[in-house]
Design an enzyme around this catalytic site. Structure first.
Site, PDB file in Angstrom:
ATOM      1  N   HIS A 152      -4.061 -13.102  -3.586  1.00 22.16           N
ATOM      2  CA  HIS A 152      -4.414 -12.028  -2.631  1.00 22.16           C
ATOM      3  C   HIS A 152      -5.317 -12.097  -1.553  1.00 22.16           C
ATOM      4  CE1 HIS A 152      -4.295  -7.912  -1.448  1.00 22.16           C
ATOM      5  NE2 HIS A 152      -5.683  -7.414  -1.696  1.00 22.16           N
ATOM      6  N   ASN A 199      -6.678  -6.195  -5.162  1.00 20.38           N
ATOM      7  CA  ASN A 199      -8.153  -5.589  -5.292  1.00 20.38           C
ATOM      8  C   ASN A 199      -7.676  -4.245  -5.783  1.00 20.38           C
ATOM      9  OD1 ASN A 199      -7.687  -4.895  -2.668  1.00 20.38           O
ATOM     10  ND2 ASN A 199      -9.323  -5.981  -1.860  1.00 20.38           N
ATOM     11  N   HIS A 200      -6.562  -3.568  -5.144  1.00 20.82           N
ATOM     12  CA  HIS A 200      -6.216  -2.129  -5.544  1.00 20.82           C
ATOM     13  C   HIS A 200      -5.529  -1.943  -6.953  1.00 20.82           C
ATOM     14  CE1 HIS A 200      -7.293   0.028  -1.926  1.00 20.82           C
ATOM     15  NE2 HIS A 200      -7.594  -0.992  -1.638  1.00 20.82           N
ATOM     16  N   HIS A 244       0.934  -1.283   0.103  1.00 22.75           N
ATOM     17  CA  HIS A 244      -0.125   0.095  -0.086  1.00 22.75           C
ATOM     18  C   HIS A 244       0.756   1.354  -0.108  1.00 22.75           C
ATOM     19  CE1 HIS A 244      -4.128  -1.515  -0.227  1.00 22.75           C
ATOM     20  NE2 HIS A 244      -4.130  -1.939   0.975  1.00 22.75           N
TER      21      HIS A 244
END
Length: 272
Positions: A130, A70-71, A6
């Site tokens: 993931h 998912n990002h 992230h």
């Protein structure tokens, strides 16, 4: 093996500085590196993280492996970090098809959705993903049939292929081992538009046995201690960024997976 990063370039470098790094002077000759997705958003240095990982993948294509999270989706990262970062730092129109933002997301659509670690001598296999599984995905061969580049429209899942991809990218375990079966993932999908799932420990056991796997390793969640075990230890979740969003004060971890499924977590604390 790394979980959610992230955009936390500092924590990524802390891990590499403390336990070795993928270079000729480091441990690249002895270890492969697997990243479970969510490289961008939430943090402040998504560009540094993804550029470093892409450079490592180009230099060491047989030792560096990157899964999609998912990002890694333009509908998500347009608003949750990467889009703003590309606009602010690169001064670009992120809606321009030739922008760095759009090119990165074009690349994300080619990333694989899962990986298998195979200890051939002991016939031990680790399923790496993931997020997890759901009611649609039954066999790992089904993942191989999902064609890439893969576009996912979050508000319009209209076939089993899209649903299977959603489960791989968005699902989570239930709150504890005693909650079995499939349940709506109301935290991620309060309107129940996309069939995001919570999967019980019984589904983990069934999926692993059906596919002759020993363990599942996933990411997708922030964890106070940096990692967690589910389904009687058959499912391990890791998170690789500390102090998520600057508010959680959580630890971070990565895993070293060795022969005979000897799995060693490495933990870092939030920096002062």
């Amino acid at each position: 093996m790394f979980g959610n990063i992230h955009g936390d370039y500092v924590d990524l470098m802390r891990f590499l500085d403390i336990w070795g790094n993928p270079s000729e002077a480091g441990d690249i000759s002895g270890y492969d590196y697997l990243f479970l997705g969510n490289y961008v958003d939430k943090g402040h240095q998504s560009l540094e993280v993804i550029c470093l990982l892409m450079a490592l993948k180009l230099k060491y294509p047989k030792q560096i492996f990157m899964l999609r999270g998912n990002h890694e989706d333009r509908e998500v990262n347009k608003y949750l970090g990467l889009g703003q970062e590309c606009s602010r730092r690169l001064g670009e129109d992120i809606n321009d098809p030739n922008s760095i933002f759009q090119k990165l997301n074009d690349m994300f659509e080619y990333l694989p959705l899962a990986a298998i670690i195979n200890d051939k001598g002991a016939n031990n296999k680790v399923f790496c993903v993931h997020a997890g599984i759901g009611s649609t995905l039954q066999k790992i061969e089904d993942i191989e049939k999902i064609q890439r580049p893969l576009k996912i429209t979050l508000g319009s899942i209209n076939n089993e292929t899209q649903q299977a991809a959603m489960e791989l990218l968005w699902s989570d375990p239930t709150q504890n081992d005693d909650i079995l079966g499939i349940h709506p993932n109301l935290i991620r999908d309060p309107l129940k538009q996309n069939n995001m799932s919570l999967f019980g420990s019984d589904l983990v056991d069934k999926f692993l046995k059906m596919n002759q796997l020993q363990i599942m390793i996933r990411s997708n969640q922030v964890l106070q201690d940096g990692m967690d075990r589910f389904a009687n230890g058959q499912c391990i979740t890791i998170n690789s960024c500390t102090n998520y969003c600057g508010t959680h004060n959580n630890d971070a971890s990565f895993l070293v997976v060795q022969k005979k499924l000897v799995i060693s977590p490495k933990i870092i604390k939030p920096s002062a």
